[in-house]
Write a protein that holds these residues in place. Structure first.
Motif, mmCIF file in Angstrom:
data_model
loop_
_atom_site.group_PDB
_atom_site.id
_atom_site.type_symbol
_atom_site.label_atom_id
_atom_site.label_comp_id
_atom_site.label_asym_id
_atom_site.label_seq_id
_atom_site.Cartn_x
_atom_site.Cartn_y
_atom_site.Cartn_z
ATOM 1 N N ARG A 160 0.631 -1.176 0.081
ATOM 2 C CA ARG A 160 0.193 -0.404 -0.527
ATOM 3 C C ARG A 160 0.809 1.503 0.045
ATOM 4 O O ARG A 160 1.157 1.729 1.201
ATOM 5 C CB ARG A 160 -1.356 0.243 0.998
ATOM 6 C CG ARG A 160 -1.881 -0.857 1.453
ATOM 7 C CD ARG A 160 -2.844 -1.308 2.038
ATOM 8 N NE ARG A 160 -2.237 -0.908 3.997
ATOM 9 C CZ ARG A 160 -2.208 -2.161 4.534
ATOM 10 N NH1 ARG A 160 -2.624 -3.609 3.855
ATOM 11 N NH2 ARG A 160 -1.592 -1.869 5.349
ATOM 12 N N GLU A 163 0.500 5.253 1.365
ATOM 13 C CA GLU A 163 0.467 4.705 3.133
ATOM 14 C C GLU A 163 1.368 5.947 3.366
ATOM 15 O O GLU A 163 1.502 6.941 4.013
ATOM 16 C CB GLU A 163 0.326 3.956 3.369
ATOM 17 C CG GLU A 163 -1.341 3.164 3.699
ATOM 18 C CD GLU A 163 -1.488 1.996 4.578
ATOM 19 O OE1 GLU A 163 -2.709 1.942 4.179
ATOM 20 O OE2 GLU A 163 -0.767 1.632 5.221
ATOM 21 N N ALA A 317 0.155 -0.727 9.104
ATOM 22 C CA ALA A 317 -0.269 -1.326 9.991
ATOM 23 C C ALA A 317 0.492 -3.342 10.130
ATOM 24 O O ALA A 317 0.834 -3.490 10.952
ATOM 25 C CB ALA A 317 -1.374 -2.538 8.948
ATOM 26 N N GLN A 343 0.231 6.746 12.711
ATOM 27 C CA GLN A 343 -0.887 6.379 13.731
ATOM 28 C C GLN A 343 -2.358 5.619 12.955
ATOM 29 O O GLN A 343 -3.300 5.538 13.230
ATOM 30 C CB GLN A 343 -0.969 6.885 14.966
ATOM 31 C CG GLN A 343 -1.685 5.754 15.742
ATOM 32 C CD GLN A 343 -1.181 4.376 15.596
ATOM 33 O OE1 GLN A 343 0.185 4.280 15.777
ATOM 34 N NE2 GLN A 343 -1.992 3.815 15.549
ATOM 35 N N ILE A 345 -3.321 6.982 9.973
ATOM 36 C CA ILE A 345 -3.475 6.242 8.463
ATOM 37 C C ILE A 345 -3.932 3.800 9.299
ATOM 38 O O ILE A 345 -4.278 3.530 8.857
ATOM 39 C CB ILE A 345 -1.867 6.028 8.153
ATOM 40 C CG1 ILE A 345 -2.240 7.535 7.233
ATOM 41 C CG2 ILE A 345 -2.576 4.482 6.917
ATOM 42 C CD1 ILE A 345 -1.381 7.752 6.421
ATOM 43 N N LYS A 346 -3.499 4.079 10.160
ATOM 44 C CA LYS A 346 -2.713 2.699 10.827
ATOM 45 C C LYS A 346 -4.199 2.332 11.846
ATOM 46 O O LYS A 346 -4.867 1.558 11.325
ATOM 47 C CB LYS A 346 -1.990 2.332 11.629
ATOM 48 C CG LYS A 346 -0.476 1.967 11.054
ATOM 49 C CD LYS A 346 0.559 1.690 12.236
ATOM 50 C CE LYS A 346 2.091 1.774 12.143
ATOM 51 N NZ LYS A 346 2.934 1.248 13.130
ATOM 52 N N ASP A 347 -4.902 3.125 11.884
ATOM 53 C CA ASP A 347 -5.894 3.270 12.650
ATOM 54 C C ASP A 347 -7.585 2.694 12.149
ATOM 55 O O ASP A 347 -8.403 3.122 12.458
ATOM 56 C CB ASP A 347 -6.415 3.306 14.450
ATOM 57 C CG ASP A 347 -6.217 5.364 13.924
ATOM 58 O OD1 ASP A 347 -6.568 5.500 13.076
ATOM 59 O OD2 ASP A 347 -5.555 5.913 15.381
ATOM 60 N N GLY A 348 -7.261 3.852 10.117
ATOM 61 C CA GLY A 348 -7.864 4.104 9.593
ATOM 62 C C GLY A 348 -8.679 5.049 9.463
ATOM 63 O O GLY A 348 -9.373 5.176 9.048
ATOM 64 N N THR A 349 -8.164 6.346 9.945
ATOM 65 C CA THR A 349 -9.142 7.181 10.576
ATOM 66 C C THR A 349 -8.836 8.380 9.294
ATOM 67 O O THR A 349 -9.524 8.975 8.888
ATOM 68 C CB THR A 349 -7.891 8.076 11.972
ATOM 69 O OG1 THR A 349 -8.698 7.373 13.192
ATOM 70 C CG2 THR A 349 -8.794 9.581 11.630
ATOM 71 N N VAL A 351 -7.561 7.412 5.159
ATOM 72 C CA VAL A 351 -7.174 6.080 4.376
ATOM 73 C C VAL A 351 -7.233 6.727 2.695
ATOM 74 O O VAL A 351 -7.068 7.912 2.538
ATOM 75 C CB VAL A 351 -8.713 5.662 4.097
ATOM 76 C CG1 VAL A 351 -8.602 5.094 3.149
ATOM 77 C CG2 VAL A 351 -9.095 5.427 4.902
ATOM 78 N N TYR A 354 -5.083 6.021 -3.454
ATOM 79 C CA TYR A 354 -4.437 5.734 -4.579
ATOM 80 C C TYR A 354 -4.554 5.570 -5.678
ATOM 81 O O TYR A 354 -4.259 5.044 -6.458
ATOM 82 C CB TYR A 354 -4.170 3.781 -3.784
ATOM 83 C CG TYR A 354 -5.932 3.160 -4.140
ATOM 84 C CD1 TYR A 354 -6.156 2.529 -5.867
ATOM 85 C CD2 TYR A 354 -6.613 2.951 -3.138
ATOM 86 C CE1 TYR A 354 -7.369 2.197 -5.722
ATOM 87 C CE2 TYR A 354 -8.116 2.495 -2.907
ATOM 88 C CZ TYR A 354 -8.059 2.338 -4.524
ATOM 89 O OH TYR A 354 -9.593 1.544 -4.694
ATOM 90 N N THR A 358 -10.001 7.793 -5.813
ATOM 91 C CA THR A 358 -9.667 7.841 -4.483
ATOM 92 C C THR A 358 -9.498 9.247 -4.776
ATOM 93 O O THR A 358 -9.875 9.268 -3.210
ATOM 94 C CB THR A 358 -9.612 7.203 -4.181
ATOM 95 O OG1 THR A 358 -7.685 6.747 -4.526
ATOM 96 C CG2 THR A 358 -9.852 5.008 -4.941
#
Length: 361
Positions: A160, A163, A317, A343, A345-349, A351, A354, A358
């Motif tokens: 990904r 990210e 992640a 962090q 990005i890791k917890d999905g807050t 996104v 790509y 999007t």
């Protein structure tokens, strides 16, 4: 970041029962035009070497960027070298100087009896499928490509990349003094879209936080190997007020970094920590740890795990992308903010986008 990378490598090492104290390379050059082979035996005659050679061999075919591209081909080869160090496996590579080298290079690796053959880069997707169909008893793997239907003897590995690109875009936005930054891509495609749009979104995020406009100049070199073209594009960007340029362009990016050095501006590296190319002019790098993925997947294959018919997907992640822990040219306060964004990005807050569809959503 370094601790996380070490943890991944230790996990790979724990999968095998063999240890290595040293290796010896026997390099041989292929007389076929446009290819280079380096084979390593995994043996060392020094008294300290306790490595036992295993009956497993892995071959690798580069894309046109070559094994010394200072980017993902080189990182992939480093992953195989570490595999040999940890397991005693035989490893080799063939270098492609043009796309027509892909098929014959893959065929040669098959003829040499490799247990697993890697194709490095999405440009090799068709050649890998053809080789896999022709040789159903041989395992193939490819970096940066996922197939709609993955054959049982093919493994895809995706990252990904949007990210870490978002993170370095955020850093670029917070660092820029001119309010104008650049992006140099190799060739337009799904993989490079991840870098471009992730980066642009990160810059936008920083601009919103700062309450000002920051523009991104985007250009493509239509190559992954022409460093002179990368230098020319970046030089023009720097002369047009860009003070930071991020590249996702393989060997082309070496030219981007050279341009930053000559202009006294900043470049952002990709795939590997590229600060060594210009210690005072590389702001940071968007890491894509191809070496870690190649070693982990190859180790699974060596241990008898069925790796075919699927695609591995790595991101923040999984601690397989990110930025270097050491960034001497970066404001420490900006680094801390970047870690907060990681962090999120890791917890999905957050996104990161790509592709064009999007981006902005």
């Amino acid at each position: 970041m370094k601790k996380r990378i070490i943890a991944l490598l230790l996990a790979a090492t724990m999968l095998v029962s063999l240890t290595a104290c040293g290796t010896k390379k026997d390099a041989e050059k292929d007389t076929t035009e446009g290819t280079t082979t380096e084979e390593t035996t995994g043996e060392d005659t020094t008294a300290e070497d306790t490595t036992e050679k295993v009956d497993f061999s892995v071959g690798m075919v580069t894309d046109t960027g070559g094994v010394n591209d200072q980017s993902f081909n080189q990182s992939a080869w480093e992953g195989l070298q570490n595999l040999q160090k940890n397991t005693g496996a035989d490893i080799s590579y063939l270098e492609s100087t043009q796309e027509t080298d892909y098929a014959p290079n893959l065929d040669k690796q098959v003829d040499e009896g490799k247990n697993l053959i890697w194709g490095i880069g999405f440009a090799m997707a068709d050649a890998i499928i053809t080789a896999a169909e022709t040789n159903p008893d041989v395992n193939f793997a490819i970096i940066d490509n996922a197939y709609e239907t993955t054959p049982a003897n093919v493994t895809g590995v995706m990252f990904r990349a949007q990210e870490p690109s978002f993170v370095v875009g955020y850093i670029a936005g917070l660092t820029s003094k001119t309010g104008k930054v650049g992006f140099v891509g190799g060739m337009k495609g799904n993989i490079i879209d991840q870098f471009e749009y992730g980066y642009r979104a990160g810059v936008d995020y920083a601009a919103k936080e700062l309450g000002k406009e920051i523009t991104v100049d985007v250009q493509y070199a239509e190559s992954f190997s022409d460093s002179a073209k990368g230098k020319a594009i970046a030089t023009k960007m720097f002369s047009s007020d860009c003070d930071i340029v991020f590249h996702a362009a393989g060997g082309v990016g070496v030219g981007v970094i050279e341009a930053a050095k000559e202009a006294g501006k900043f470049a952002i590296g990709v795939d590997r920590d590229q600060a060594y190319l210009a210690p005072e002019n590389v702001l940071t790098s968007a890491l894509k740890l191809v070496n870690v993925a190649v070693e982990l997947v190859s180790t699974e294959a060596l241990n008898g795990t069925q790796i075919g018919g699927q695609t591995y997907n790595y991101g923040l992640a999984e601690d397989a992308v990110g930025i270097p822990e050491e960034n001497p040219n970066m404001d420490p306060a900006i680094y801390d903010k970047a870690m907060e964004v990681e962090q999120l990005i890791k917890d999905g807050t957050i996104v990161p986008p790509y592709n064009a569809d999007t981006y902005g959503k």
